[in-house]
Scaffold this motif. Structure first.
Motif, PDB file in Angstrom:
ATOM      1  N   LEU A 173       0.784  -1.224  -0.112  1.00 54.93           N
ATOM      2  CA  LEU A 173       0.005  -0.047   0.035  1.00 54.93           C
ATOM      3  C   LEU A 173       0.646   1.293  -0.039  1.00 54.93           C
ATOM      4  CD1 LEU A 173      -2.759   1.272   0.140  1.00 54.93           C
ATOM      5  CD2 LEU A 173      -2.660   1.157   2.619  1.00 54.93           C
ATOM      6  N   ASN A 174       1.956   1.312   0.824  1.00 52.89           N
ATOM      7  CA  ASN A 174       2.723   2.340   0.870  1.00 52.89           C
ATOM      8  C   ASN A 174       3.455   2.679  -0.520  1.00 52.89           C
ATOM      9  OD1 ASN A 174       2.400   3.436   3.468  1.00 52.89           O
ATOM     10  ND2 ASN A 174       3.589   1.784   4.371  1.00 52.89           N
ATOM     11  N   ILE A 175       3.850   1.638  -1.202  1.00 52.09           N
ATOM     12  CA  ILE A 175       4.404   1.718  -2.560  1.00 52.09           C
ATOM     13  C   ILE A 175       3.301   2.148  -3.723  1.00 52.09           C
ATOM     14  CG2 ILE A 175       5.094   0.457  -4.614  1.00 52.09           C
ATOM     15  CD1 ILE A 175       6.551  -1.644  -2.658  1.00 52.09           C
ATOM     16  N   LEU A 176       2.251   1.655  -3.550  1.00 51.56           N
ATOM     17  CA  LEU A 176       0.984   2.307  -4.251  1.00 51.56           C
ATOM     18  C   LEU A 176       0.908   3.518  -3.916  1.00 51.56           C
ATOM     19  CD1 LEU A 176      -1.266  -0.615  -4.366  1.00 51.56           C
ATOM     20  CD2 LEU A 176       0.280   0.060  -6.306  1.00 51.56           C
ATOM     21  N   MET A 177       0.751   4.134  -2.792  1.00 48.50           N
ATOM     22  CA  MET A 177       0.666   5.618  -2.497  1.00 48.50           C
ATOM     23  C   MET A 177       1.665   6.437  -2.442  1.00 48.50           C
ATOM     24  SD  MET A 177      -2.266   5.186   0.713  1.00 48.50           S
ATOM     25  CE  MET A 177      -2.385   6.832   0.824  1.00 48.50           C
ATOM     26  N   ARG A 178       2.748   6.129  -3.074  1.00 41.19           N
ATOM     27  CA  ARG A 178       4.229   7.034  -3.066  1.00 41.19           C
ATOM     28  C   ARG A 178       3.943   8.196  -3.758  1.00 41.19           C
ATOM     29  NH1 ARG A 178       8.735   3.401  -5.132  1.00 41.19           N
ATOM     30  NH2 ARG A 178       8.372   2.238  -3.525  1.00 41.19           N
ATOM     31  N   ASP A 179       3.027   8.147  -4.957  1.00 41.48           N
ATOM     32  CA  ASP A 179       2.716   9.222  -5.718  1.00 41.48           C
ATOM     33  C   ASP A 179       1.422   9.947  -5.662  1.00 41.48           C
ATOM     34  OD1 ASP A 179       5.339   9.179  -6.739  1.00 41.48           O
ATOM     35  OD2 ASP A 179       4.389   7.769  -8.306  1.00 41.48           O
ATOM     36  N   LYS A 180       0.804   9.654  -4.256  1.00 44.16           N
ATOM     37  CA  LYS A 180      -0.648  10.079  -4.019  1.00 44.16           C
ATOM     38  C   LYS A 180      -0.506  10.834  -2.514  1.00 44.16           C
ATOM     39  CE  LYS A 180      -2.500   7.734  -7.420  1.00 44.16           C
ATOM     40  NZ  LYS A 180      -2.861   8.500  -8.585  1.00 44.16           N
ATOM     41  N   THR A 181      -1.271  11.602  -2.224  1.00 44.36           N
ATOM     42  CA  THR A 181      -1.708  11.884  -0.799  1.00 44.36           C
ATOM     43  C   THR A 181      -2.709  11.372  -0.114  1.00 44.36           C
ATOM     44  OG1 THR A 181      -3.153  13.600  -1.305  1.00 44.36           O
ATOM     45  CG2 THR A 181      -0.840  14.431  -1.549  1.00 44.36           C
ATOM     46  N   GLN A 182      -2.612  11.076   1.083  1.00 42.59           N
ATOM     47  CA  GLN A 182      -3.799  10.437   1.961  1.00 42.59           C
ATOM     48  C   GLN A 182      -5.012  11.175   1.358  1.00 42.59           C
ATOM     49  OE1 GLN A 182      -2.860  10.256   6.079  1.00 42.59           O
ATOM     50  NE2 GLN A 182      -1.507   8.581   5.680  1.00 42.59           N
ATOM     51  N   THR A 183      -5.155  12.548   1.365  1.00 40.53           N
ATOM     52  CA  THR A 183      -6.174  13.453   1.177  1.00 40.53           C
ATOM     53  C   THR A 183      -6.900  12.997  -0.180  1.00 40.53           C
ATOM     54  OG1 THR A 183      -5.229  15.183   2.481  1.00 40.53           O
ATOM     55  CG2 THR A 183      -6.978  15.739   0.882  1.00 40.53           C
ATOM     56  N   GLU A 184      -5.938  12.933  -1.427  1.00 41.09           N
ATOM     57  CA  GLU A 184      -6.356  12.288  -2.579  1.00 41.09           C
ATOM     58  C   GLU A 184      -7.043  10.992  -2.731  1.00 41.09           C
ATOM     59  OE1 GLU A 184      -4.173  11.864  -6.966  1.00 41.09           O
ATOM     60  OE2 GLU A 184      -3.050  12.383  -5.206  1.00 41.09           O
TER      61      GLU A 184
END
Length: 70
Positions: free
Chosen positions: A7-18
């Motif tokens: 999940l952290n890898i997938l969220m690397r280019d995203k914000t939690q808000t997004e």
């Protein structure tokens, strides 16, 4: 924990808000997932898989590649 790592890898280019806004999963809940403090329900796992366009097998560590959605 493999779920947390992936999940952290997938969220690397995203914000939690997004991600929260797009999935309807609370930002605080996403933070807990990223910290490995809890795991998603099956319903939320499906939402995350669809959002990131990965299979549940990948996100759960059952497969090494992330192609397809489940």
């Amino acid at each position: 924990m493999i779920f947390t790592q992936r999940l952290n890898i997938l969220m690397r280019d995203k914000t939690q808000t997004e991600v929260a806004k797009a999935t309807g999963i609370a930002q605080q809940t996403l933070s807990r997932y990223q910290q490995g403090r809890c795991l998603p329900s099956v319903d939320r796992l499906v939402i995350l898989c669809k959002y990131f366009r990965v299979s549940s097998d990948y996100l759960l560590g059952l497969k090494d590649h992330h192609g397809g959605t489940t």
